[in-house]
Write a protein that holds these residues in place. Structure first.
Motif, PDB file in Angstrom:
ATOM      1  N   LEU A 170      -7.560 -10.587   1.591  1.00  0.00           N
ATOM      2  CA  LEU A 170      -6.170 -10.587   1.137  1.00  0.00           C
ATOM      3  C   LEU A 170      -5.264 -10.606   2.354  1.00  0.00           C
ATOM      4  N   LEU A 171      -4.365 -11.591   2.394  1.00  0.00           N
ATOM      5  CA  LEU A 171      -3.447 -11.755   3.509  1.00  0.00           C
ATOM      6  C   LEU A 171      -2.009 -11.647   3.029  1.00  0.00           C
ATOM      7  N   ASP A 172      -1.118 -11.210   3.916  1.00  0.00           N
ATOM      8  CA  ASP A 172       0.292 -11.188   3.569  1.00  0.00           C
ATOM      9  C   ASP A 172       0.923 -12.534   3.918  1.00  0.00           C
ATOM     10  N   SER A 173       2.223 -12.628   3.834  1.00  0.00           N
ATOM     11  CA  SER A 173       2.902 -13.907   4.057  1.00  0.00           C
ATOM     12  C   SER A 173       2.766 -14.408   5.485  1.00  0.00           C
ATOM     13  N   GLU A 174       2.512 -13.479   6.432  1.00  0.00           N
ATOM     14  CA  GLU A 174       2.326 -13.852   7.835  1.00  0.00           C
ATOM     15  C   GLU A 174       0.857 -14.022   8.185  1.00  0.00           C
ATOM     16  N   LYS A 175       0.018 -13.992   7.153  1.00  0.00           N
ATOM     17  CA  LYS A 175      -1.444 -14.139   7.297  1.00  0.00           C
ATOM     18  C   LYS A 175      -2.081 -12.940   8.000  1.00  0.00           C
ATOM     19  N   ARG A 176      -1.424 -11.796   7.942  1.00  0.00           N
ATOM     20  CA  ARG A 176      -2.049 -10.576   8.425  1.00  0.00           C
ATOM     21  C   ARG A 176      -3.043 -10.074   7.386  1.00  0.00           C
ATOM     22  N   VAL A 177      -4.163  -9.545   7.849  1.00  0.00           N
ATOM     23  CA  VAL A 177      -5.248  -9.141   6.962  1.00  0.00           C
ATOM     24  C   VAL A 177      -4.942  -7.775   6.344  1.00  0.00           C
ATOM     25  N   LEU A 178      -4.879  -7.746   5.020  1.00  0.00           N
ATOM     26  CA  LEU A 178      -4.669  -6.498   4.277  1.00  0.00           C
ATOM     27  C   LEU A 178      -5.979  -5.960   3.725  1.00  0.00           C
ATOM     28  N   VAL A 179      -6.853  -6.848   3.305  1.00  0.00           N
ATOM     29  CA  VAL A 179      -8.196  -6.490   2.824  1.00  0.00           C
ATOM     30  C   VAL A 179      -9.166  -7.470   3.457  1.00  0.00           C
ATOM     31  N   LYS A 180     -10.245  -6.938   4.014  1.00  0.00           N
ATOM     32  CA  LYS A 180     -11.206  -7.783   4.727  1.00  0.00           C
ATOM     33  C   LYS A 180     -12.573  -7.750   4.071  1.00  0.00           C
ATOM     34  N   ASP A 181     -13.124  -8.929   3.813  1.00  0.00           N
ATOM     35  CA  ASP A 181     -14.524  -9.068   3.422  1.00  0.00           C
ATOM     36  C   ASP A 181     -14.893  -8.134   2.271  1.00  0.00           C
ATOM     37  N   SER A 182     -14.151  -8.241   1.180  1.00  0.00           N
ATOM     38  CA  SER A 182     -14.353  -7.371   0.025  1.00  0.00           C
ATOM     39  C   SER A 182     -14.898  -8.171  -1.157  1.00  0.00           C
ATOM     40  N   THR A 183     -15.468  -7.460  -2.114  1.00  0.00           N
ATOM     41  CA  THR A 183     -15.854  -8.069  -3.394  1.00  0.00           C
ATOM     42  C   THR A 183     -15.216  -7.306  -4.552  1.00  0.00           C
ATOM     43  N   ASP A 184     -14.253  -6.465  -4.230  1.00  0.00           N
ATOM     44  CA  ASP A 184     -13.647  -5.560  -5.207  1.00  0.00           C
ATOM     45  C   ASP A 184     -12.264  -6.073  -5.609  1.00  0.00           C
ATOM     46  N   VAL A 185     -12.193  -6.754  -6.747  1.00  0.00           N
ATOM     47  CA  VAL A 185     -10.919  -7.298  -7.219  1.00  0.00           C
ATOM     48  C   VAL A 185      -9.948  -6.171  -7.550  1.00  0.00           C
ATOM     49  N   GLY A 186     -10.461  -5.087  -8.102  1.00  0.00           N
ATOM     50  CA  GLY A 186      -9.610  -3.939  -8.399  1.00  0.00           C
ATOM     51  C   GLY A 186      -8.939  -3.384  -7.157  1.00  0.00           C
ATOM     52  N   TYR A 187      -9.655  -3.388  -6.048  1.00  0.00           N
ATOM     53  CA  TYR A 187      -9.071  -2.895  -4.800  1.00  0.00           C
ATOM     54  C   TYR A 187      -7.990  -3.848  -4.298  1.00  0.00           C
ATOM     55  N   ILE A 188      -8.194  -5.148  -4.498  1.00  0.00           N
ATOM     56  CA  ILE A 188      -7.151  -6.131  -4.145  1.00  0.00           C
ATOM     57  C   ILE A 188      -5.869  -5.807  -4.907  1.00  0.00           C
ATOM     58  N   GLU A 189      -6.002  -5.548  -6.203  1.00  0.00           N
ATOM     59  CA  GLU A 189      -4.835  -5.193  -7.027  1.00  0.00           C
ATOM     60  C   GLU A 189      -4.182  -3.910  -6.519  1.00  0.00           C
ATOM     61  N   GLU A 190      -5.015  -2.950  -6.170  1.00  0.00           N
ATOM     62  CA  GLU A 190      -4.513  -1.657  -5.713  1.00  0.00           C
ATOM     63  C   GLU A 190      -3.689  -1.802  -4.447  1.00  0.00           C
ATOM     64  N   VAL A 191      -4.175  -2.590  -3.504  1.00  0.00           N
ATOM     65  CA  VAL A 191      -3.467  -2.779  -2.237  1.00  0.00           C
ATOM     66  C   VAL A 191      -2.120  -3.469  -2.471  1.00  0.00           C
ATOM     67  N   ILE A 192      -2.122  -4.492  -3.324  1.00  0.00           N
ATOM     68  CA  ILE A 192      -0.866  -5.177  -3.629  1.00  0.00           C
ATOM     69  C   ILE A 192       0.098  -4.228  -4.327  1.00  0.00           C
ATOM     70  N   ASP A 193      -0.409  -3.449  -5.257  1.00  0.00           N
ATOM     71  CA  ASP A 193       0.437  -2.527  -5.998  1.00  0.00           C
ATOM     72  C   ASP A 193       1.050  -1.474  -5.087  1.00  0.00           C
ATOM     73  N   ARG A 194       0.299  -0.981  -4.109  1.00  0.00           N
ATOM     74  CA  ARG A 194       0.818   0.014  -3.181  1.00  0.00           C
ATOM     75  C   ARG A 194       1.952  -0.540  -2.337  1.00  0.00           C
ATOM     76  N   ARG A 195       1.876  -1.841  -2.072  1.00  0.00           N
ATOM     77  CA  ARG A 195       2.911  -2.471  -1.248  1.00  0.00           C
ATOM     78  C   ARG A 195       4.152  -2.829  -2.051  1.00  0.00           C
ATOM     79  N   GLY A 196       4.057  -2.679  -3.358  1.00  0.00           N
ATOM     80  CA  GLY A 196       5.204  -2.963  -4.209  1.00  0.00           C
ATOM     81  C   GLY A 196       5.396  -4.429  -4.427  1.00  0.00           C
TER      82      GLY A 196
END
Length: 309
Positions: free
Chosen positions: A283-309
């Motif tokens: 998962l990358l942000d708009s500047e292509k900074r890595v927020l989640v690396k090498d994961s298989t957890d879709v729920g965690y992807i949602e969680e990270v996005i949700d925390r960032r608002g």
């Protein structure tokens, strides 16, 4: 808590074969009880957050790193579970590897102790099946191995390669760019994808888990809405050279996704992404900074996005 339970189950499966058992001793000799490690306890006066911070640095205070007999007599599964609990504590600050660096400096006092903690770290922090996999915590382990006088040049080859791979696409840093090729022959680059979030999905058509992750993304109301609004773009990248199966499978990839392959297998050749285990989500942000690396957890992807608002 659920993530911790997952890693404890994974640790059981990964290390059970290495447990000491009474059957390995002569029948007439009673089995000695396994020695037990008791982690430090945070002072009760501390707040919950302060307790976590305390344990990040003091979890191993009651462990004697000079006692190499302990690691021969302790139950391996118990120690893997203890290490997993420690990793879960560290996960509250996923980019801060300083406590792991401190731990490995203490473990490097002898070759047996360094090897033992490198094994525990590989099981919990590096195995592709571990939900607590984190290169930021594993990098200090590899650096400790490479800095150690106990390893010869041949023994350093593995840690050197793993460190080179782990240093790619680090959390908080900009991801490596790559070029993808579409079925039409048109090409594009990761950095050319414009969106608030970009989800890189490295996949293989014949992979059952890839299919499961694809279905989880498609069935996620949150991610679906973000894709429809243009806030999230998914880049599905096939990293191998045999395109027959990929072409046959491409209709199963949602039309709203960018579905491409790595022509010439450049990603693999340059080792710019870790392809030792597929699938992988970044998962990358708009500047292509890595927020989640090498994961298989879709729920965690949602969680990270949700925390960032």
């Amino acid at each position: 808590m659920s993530r911790l339970l997952l890693i404890l189950c994974a640790a059981a499966a990964l290390v059970a074969c290495g447990r000491r058992t009474p059957s390995s001793r002569p029948a007439a000799e009673p089995a000695a009880p396994a020695r037990v490690f008791l982690p430090a306890i945070a002072p009760s006066a501390l707040s919950d957050e302060e307790k976590i911070d305390y344990l990040r640095w003091h979890y191993w205070d009651r462990f004697d790193f000079a006692d190499t007999l302990f690691i021969r007599e302790a139950d391996t599964l118990m120690m893997a579970e203890a290490f997993a609990r420690y990793a879960a504590i560290l996960a509250s600050r996923p980019t801060d590897g300083a406590p792991m660096d401190s731990l490995m400096r203490r473990a490097a006092a002898s070759r047996p102790m360094l090897d033992y903690f490198a094994f525990l770290s590989a099981t919990v922090l590096h195995d592709p099946n571990s939900p607590l996999r984190n290169d930021e915590f594993y990098i200090p382990v590899l650096r400790a191995q490479l800095a150690s006088p106990w390893y010869d040049e041949w023994e350093r080859l593995g840690p050197e390669y793993e460190l080179q791979t782990a240093m790619q696409n680090r959390l908080g840093e900009r991801a490596n760019d790559f070029r993808y090729t579409l079925a039409s022959g048109a090409t594009g680059t990761l950095y050319g994808v414009r969106a608030e979030y970009v989800l890189v999905f490295i996949n293989n058509p014949g992979c059952a888990l890839c299919k499961e992750i694809r279905e989880q993304i498609v069935s996620s109301p949150m991610l679906t809405e973000m894709i429809e609004r243009g806030r999230l773009k998914v880049v599905a990248l096939y990293p191998d050279e045999d395109l027959t199966e990929w072409r046959a499978y491409r209709e199963k990839i949602p039309a709203s996704w960018i579905n491409g392959y790595d022509k010439g297998c450049v990603v693999r050749e340059t080792n710019s992404y870790d392809l030792s285990a597929i699938p992988a989500l970044y998962l990358l942000d708009s500047e292509k900074r890595v927020l989640v690396k090498d994961s298989t957890d879709v729920g965690y992807i949602e969680e990270v996005i949700d925390r960032r608002g």
